[in-house]
Every structure is written in C-alpha cells, then in structure tokens.
Enzyme design. Structure first.
Site, PDB file in Angstrom:
ATOM      1  N   ALA A 152      47.970  75.907  33.711  1.00 15.06           N
ATOM      2  CA  ALA A 152      49.570  74.536  34.231  1.00 15.06           C
ATOM      3  C   ALA A 152      49.998  74.682  35.437  1.00 15.06           C
ATOM      4  O   ALA A 152      49.231  73.060  36.209  1.00 15.06           O
ATOM      5  CB  ALA A 152      51.070  75.217  34.013  1.00 15.06           C
ATOM      6  N   TYR A 153      49.628  75.646  36.784  1.00 16.32           N
ATOM      7  CA  TYR A 153      50.108  74.770  38.062  1.00 16.32           C
ATOM      8  C   TYR A 153      48.553  73.844  38.805  1.00 16.32           C
ATOM      9  O   TYR A 153      48.219  73.268  39.405  1.00 16.32           O
ATOM     10  CB  TYR A 153      49.235  76.156  39.236  1.00 16.32           C
ATOM     11  CG  TYR A 153      49.947  76.622  40.283  1.00 16.32           C
ATOM     12  CD1 TYR A 153      50.697  76.050  41.168  1.00 16.32           C
ATOM     13  CD2 TYR A 153      48.301  76.595  41.181  1.00 16.32           C
ATOM     14  CE1 TYR A 153      50.943  76.015  41.741  1.00 16.32           C
ATOM     15  CE2 TYR A 153      48.283  76.536  42.511  1.00 16.32           C
ATOM     16  CZ  TYR A 153      49.653  76.642  43.529  1.00 16.32           C
ATOM     17  OH  TYR A 153      49.402  76.187  44.551  1.00 16.32           O
ATOM     18  N   VAL A 154      47.126  74.576  38.182  1.00 16.19           N
ATOM     19  CA  VAL A 154      45.905  73.461  39.235  1.00 16.19           C
ATOM     20  C   VAL A 154      45.655  72.649  38.770  1.00 16.19           C
ATOM     21  O   VAL A 154      46.006  71.107  39.081  1.00 16.19           O
ATOM     22  CB  VAL A 154      44.775  74.805  38.477  1.00 16.19           C
ATOM     23  CG1 VAL A 154      43.552  73.345  38.566  1.00 16.19           C
ATOM     24  CG2 VAL A 154      44.287  75.756  39.312  1.00 16.19           C
TER      25      VAL A 154
END
Length: 244
Positions: A152-154
């Site tokens: 999700a961060y990427v």
C-alpha cells in the site's frame, strides 16, 4: 548558484529528512518555511536552529491534504519572505502490512497524506513557484526493491512518481524543474518504528555502502535539485547508497 533572496517551503519540515532539508537549504542561504502537521514545538525547534546559524525560517502548520490549510501555508511563506522558489514535499506516512491483511482505514490515511497531500502541495507549487525554481516530491526506493509488506505504501509512492513526472511536462516553458527523490533505508523515526535490531542491521547491509542513509545524505540530493541541478528535470533520483 546564487541563492540570495531565494525562498523554500519544506512540508514535513519539523523532523527526520524534512528537518535536515530545512537546515541544508538554510545553510545555502534560503529563507525557509518549516511546515508541520501537528507538532508546533518541534517545528519551532528547527526554526530556532536555523536562526542560531544566522538564517531565516518560519513555522507554518496544516494538513497537507487540506486545500484551504495549504493555501494558507503558501500565503504565509510568500507574505513573510516575498515569494517562493523551491517547494520540497517530504510529508508522508508509512503504514505496513501484507496486502491481504492491511486495514483499509490505513490505506485511506496513506492516500490522504501521500497522494492527495502531494497533489495539493504540487498544485499550489505549480501556481506559485517563480521561474528558476524547483518542485521536489518524495518517493521511495522500495518502489524498485518491492519488499513484502510495503504494497500500500509503494502504491501511494508510485502515484507520487506519476504525478511528478507529468507535472514536469505540464510546466514546459516556465523554467521550473520537477523531480522526485527516492530514498533508501534512512535512519529516521518513520523508518525505524516497529523494526527490530536484526531487521535494521539486514537493511543497513543491503546497500553496497554497508550502512543506513542519514537524513543529511538525502538533504544533499535535495539541495542539488533545488539549486545547481537545473538540467535534471522530470526524473526520479534514487538516493540509496547503491541499493538496487
């Protein structure tokens, strides 16, 4: 590059990489707006550090995803220092879990800060930065290394890269560069939170230089893009000690 009279705004400038960027740009002669989301006292401490070295800085607060709040932040910096030449958008959050397990509320939080926040700040910067200026957003080396748990961060940082590279083309003819910096593992609270010593040591050894990055390492890259690196435009610059 002559930086006399140049003005910068650093979002997330109250700690970690952001604070290092503030101090580095102030050392180069910039007047700097030090943005914070919640912790005014920490931002005031960074402002005091700059003042102690003979520089000029101003603490400005607001949610990067809130358009009226960021309009007010940009207004305050322009009013205090007479214009705006460089915007560095370091503000971001990192919430980790496998994709199958991530709480969607965490996805929404990262979307608000990392994607919407970058868009709001970039939009204001595109309207206000003077010719000869620079807009610098932040991605992550994990976009290439693809560690499990960072999905999700990427995804949020991939969106940052996309809007950054398109904005560089949209500002054709304005003499404004737009780039993103993609740090590798860097010794900040954001990176170290929740990691045990073995994990930190493994990530430190992953880079050929055999250590974690330091905030000052990333600030040097930002200073180059903000000043002398005028022929670097529409790029993602990996500052990671050689990590693939």
């Amino acid at each position: 590059m002559d930086t006399a009279g140049r003005v910068a705004l650093v979002t997330g400038g109250s700690g970690g990489i952001g604070a290092a960027v503030v101090r580095r740009l102030a050392a180069d002669g910039y007047s700097v707006g030090v943005h914070y989301a919640r912790n005014r006292a920490t931002a005031d401490g960074v402002v005091a550090d700059v003042a102690a070295e003979g520089g000029h800085a101003l603490a400005v607060g607001g949610d990067v995803g809130d358009e009226p709040a960021m309009t007010a932040v940009f207004d305050a910096v322009e009013t205090a220092f007479g214009g705006l030449d460089v915007v560095v958008n370091t503000a971001g959050i990192m919430l980790l879990a496998p994709i199958a397990e991530l709480d969607l509320a965490d996805l929404d939080r990262m979307h608000h800060t990392n994607i919407r926040g970058t868009f709001v700040v970039s939009q204001q910067a595109a309207r206000r930065v003077r010719p000869g200026g620079a807009i610098i957003n932040f991605s992550t080396t994990v976009r290439r290394t693809q560690y499990p748990g960072y999905g999700a961060y990427v995804a949020s940082k991939a969106a940052v890269e996309g809007m950054t590279l398109i904005l560089a083309r949209e500002l054709r003819g304005r003499d404004i560069t737009v780039n993103a910096v993609a740090p590798g593992p860097t010794a900040t609270a954001l990176f170290l939170d929740g990691k045990d010593e073995a994990t930190v040591a493994r990530l430190a050894e992953a880079a050929p230089l055999g250590r974690l990055g330091q905030p000052d390492d990333i600030a040097e890259t930002v200073a180059f893009l903000a000043g002398p690196g005028r022929w670097v435009n529409g790029q993602v610059v990996y500052a990671n000690g050689g990590l693939a």
